[in-house]
Design a protein around this motif. Sequence first.
Motif, PDB file in Angstrom:
ATOM      1  N   ARG A  32     -57.191  73.003  -8.654  1.00 57.64           N
ATOM      2  CA  ARG A  32     -55.515  73.239  -8.960  1.00 57.64           C
ATOM      3  C   ARG A  32     -55.466  74.584  -9.341  1.00 57.64           C
ATOM      4  N   TRP A  33     -56.282  75.083 -10.189  1.00 61.13           N
ATOM      5  CA  TRP A  33     -56.225  76.455 -10.554  1.00 61.13           C
ATOM      6  C   TRP A  33     -56.258  77.355  -9.660  1.00 61.13           C
ATOM      7  N   ALA A  34     -57.141  77.189  -8.628  1.00 58.18           N
ATOM      8  CA  ALA A  34     -57.565  78.016  -7.543  1.00 58.18           C
ATOM      9  C   ALA A  34     -56.339  77.904  -6.496  1.00 58.18           C
ATOM     10  N   ALA A  35     -55.846  76.913  -6.445  1.00 54.59           N
ATOM     11  CA  ALA A  35     -54.478  77.056  -5.716  1.00 54.59           C
ATOM     12  C   ALA A  35     -53.488  77.761  -6.283  1.00 54.59           C
ATOM     13  N   GLN A  36     -53.227  77.615  -7.674  1.00 57.37           N
ATOM     14  CA  GLN A  36     -52.154  78.421  -8.504  1.00 57.37           C
ATOM     15  C   GLN A  36     -52.624  79.881  -8.254  1.00 57.37           C
ATOM     16  N   ASP A  37     -53.925  80.174  -8.645  1.00 54.83           N
ATOM     17  CA  ASP A  37     -53.949  81.718  -8.575  1.00 54.83           C
ATOM     18  C   ASP A  37     -53.712  82.298  -6.999  1.00 54.83           C
ATOM     19  N   SER A  38     -53.942  81.544  -6.092  1.00 57.85           N
ATOM     20  CA  SER A  38     -53.845  82.085  -4.764  1.00 57.85           C
ATOM     21  C   SER A  38     -52.050  82.423  -4.653  1.00 57.85           C
ATOM     22  N   GLN A  39     -51.485  81.767  -5.209  1.00 54.16           N
ATOM     23  CA  GLN A  39     -49.693  81.586  -5.166  1.00 54.16           C
ATOM     24  C   GLN A  39     -49.569  82.836  -6.014  1.00 54.16           C
ATOM     25  N   PRO A  40     -48.239  83.577  -5.559  1.00 59.24           N
ATOM     26  CA  PRO A  40     -47.990  84.765  -6.444  1.00 59.24           C
ATOM     27  C   PRO A  40     -47.096  84.085  -7.726  1.00 59.24           C
ATOM     28  N   GLN A  41     -47.227  84.623  -8.855  1.00 61.21           N
ATOM     29  CA  GLN A  41     -46.748  83.963 -10.112  1.00 61.21           C
ATOM     30  C   GLN A  41     -45.399  84.388 -10.302  1.00 61.21           C
ATOM     31  N   TYR A  42     -44.750  85.433  -9.549  1.00 63.31           N
ATOM     32  CA  TYR A  42     -43.581  85.687  -9.694  1.00 63.31           C
ATOM     33  C   TYR A  42     -42.771  85.917  -8.290  1.00 63.31           C
ATOM     34  N   ASP A  43     -41.868  86.039  -8.103  1.00 59.03           N
ATOM     35  CA  ASP A  43     -41.144  86.355  -7.118  1.00 59.03           C
ATOM     36  C   ASP A  43     -40.933  87.953  -6.747  1.00 59.03           C
ATOM     37  N   ALA A  44     -41.351  88.341  -5.563  1.00 61.18           N
ATOM     38  CA  ALA A  44     -41.121  89.811  -5.373  1.00 61.18           C
ATOM     39  C   ALA A  44     -39.659  90.286  -5.667  1.00 61.18           C
ATOM     40  N   PRO A  45     -39.408  91.523  -6.202  1.00 57.96           N
ATOM     41  CA  PRO A  45     -38.297  92.161  -6.418  1.00 57.96           C
ATOM     42  C   PRO A  45     -37.465  92.210  -4.994  1.00 57.96           C
ATOM     43  N   PRO A  46     -36.311  92.133  -4.789  1.00 57.06           N
ATOM     44  CA  PRO A  46     -35.377  92.132  -3.846  1.00 57.06           C
ATOM     45  C   PRO A  46     -35.408  93.565  -3.303  1.00 57.06           C
ATOM     46  N   PRO A  47     -35.414  93.624  -1.954  1.00 57.63           N
ATOM     47  CA  PRO A  47     -35.459  95.120  -1.510  1.00 57.63           C
ATOM     48  C   PRO A  47     -34.132  95.815  -2.151  1.00 57.63           C
ATOM     49  N   PRO A  48     -34.001  97.124  -2.237  1.00 56.51           N
ATOM     50  CA  PRO A  48     -33.177  97.954  -2.551  1.00 56.51           C
ATOM     51  C   PRO A  48     -31.941  98.000  -1.653  1.00 56.51           C
ATOM     52  N   PRO A  49     -30.802  97.880  -2.173  1.00 54.66           N
ATOM     53  CA  PRO A  49     -29.593  97.728  -1.133  1.00 54.66           C
ATOM     54  C   PRO A  49     -29.641  98.982  -0.111  1.00 54.66           C
ATOM     55  N   ALA A  50     -28.982  98.587   0.872  1.00 59.05           N
ATOM     56  CA  ALA A  50     -28.879  99.531   1.992  1.00 59.05           C
ATOM     57  C   ALA A  50     -27.981 100.771   1.417  1.00 59.05           C
ATOM     58  N   PRO A  51     -28.134 102.039   1.550  1.00 56.69           N
ATOM     59  CA  PRO A  51     -27.305 102.765   1.070  1.00 56.69           C
ATOM     60  C   PRO A  51     -25.818 103.047   1.681  1.00 56.69           C
ATOM     61  N   ALA A  52     -24.868 103.108   1.039  1.00 56.68           N
ATOM     62  CA  ALA A  52     -23.626 102.958   1.517  1.00 56.68           C
ATOM     63  C   ALA A  52     -23.251 104.251   2.589  1.00 56.68           C
ATOM     64  N   PRO A  53     -22.478 103.742   3.542  1.00 51.91           N
ATOM     65  CA  PRO A  53     -22.041 104.744   4.619  1.00 51.91           C
ATOM     66  C   PRO A  53     -21.405 105.827   4.267  1.00 51.91           C
ATOM     67  N   GLN A  54     -22.086 107.078   4.587  1.00 53.36           N
ATOM     68  CA  GLN A  54     -21.151 108.128   3.992  1.00 53.36           C
ATOM     69  C   GLN A  54     -20.005 108.484   4.775  1.00 53.36           C
ATOM     70  N   ALA A  55     -19.163 108.735   4.257  1.00 49.09           N
ATOM     71  CA  ALA A  55     -17.804 109.177   4.759  1.00 49.09           C
ATOM     72  C   ALA A  55     -17.982 110.578   5.670  1.00 49.09           C
ATOM     73  N   PRO A  56     -17.651 110.870   6.841  1.00 45.92           N
ATOM     74  CA  PRO A  56     -17.759 111.897   7.560  1.00 45.92           C
ATOM     75  C   PRO A  56     -17.118 113.298   6.507  1.00 45.92           C
TER      76      PRO A  56
END
Length: 90
Positions: A32-56
């Motif tokens: 059980r401990w080996a199985a828990q060690d192979s799983q990440p203990q936390y969720d990866a942070p979400p990817p940064p939001p896409a930059p807002a489209p710049q006005a021309p």
Amino acid sequence: MPGLLRGMARTAAVAGTATAVSNRVSRRQANRWAAQDSQPQYDAPPPPPAPAPQAPPVDTVAQLRELAQLRADGILTDEEFAAQKRKILG
């Protein structure tokens, strides 16, 4: 003597069973401990939001020419032209 042998046999059986159970519990916990060690203990942070489209980029000269044309056509008054010009030039 038969009582002594019977007591020793019972002790050996109980000790053997206890050892077997203990070993099995240890193996299950280790798995059980080996199985828990192979799983990440936390969720990866979400990817940064896409930059807002710049006005021309604003072409102030073109806007001023358009305003001048509207004033020349009589669509804008001189006061309206001056107010819009101030907005464009900041």
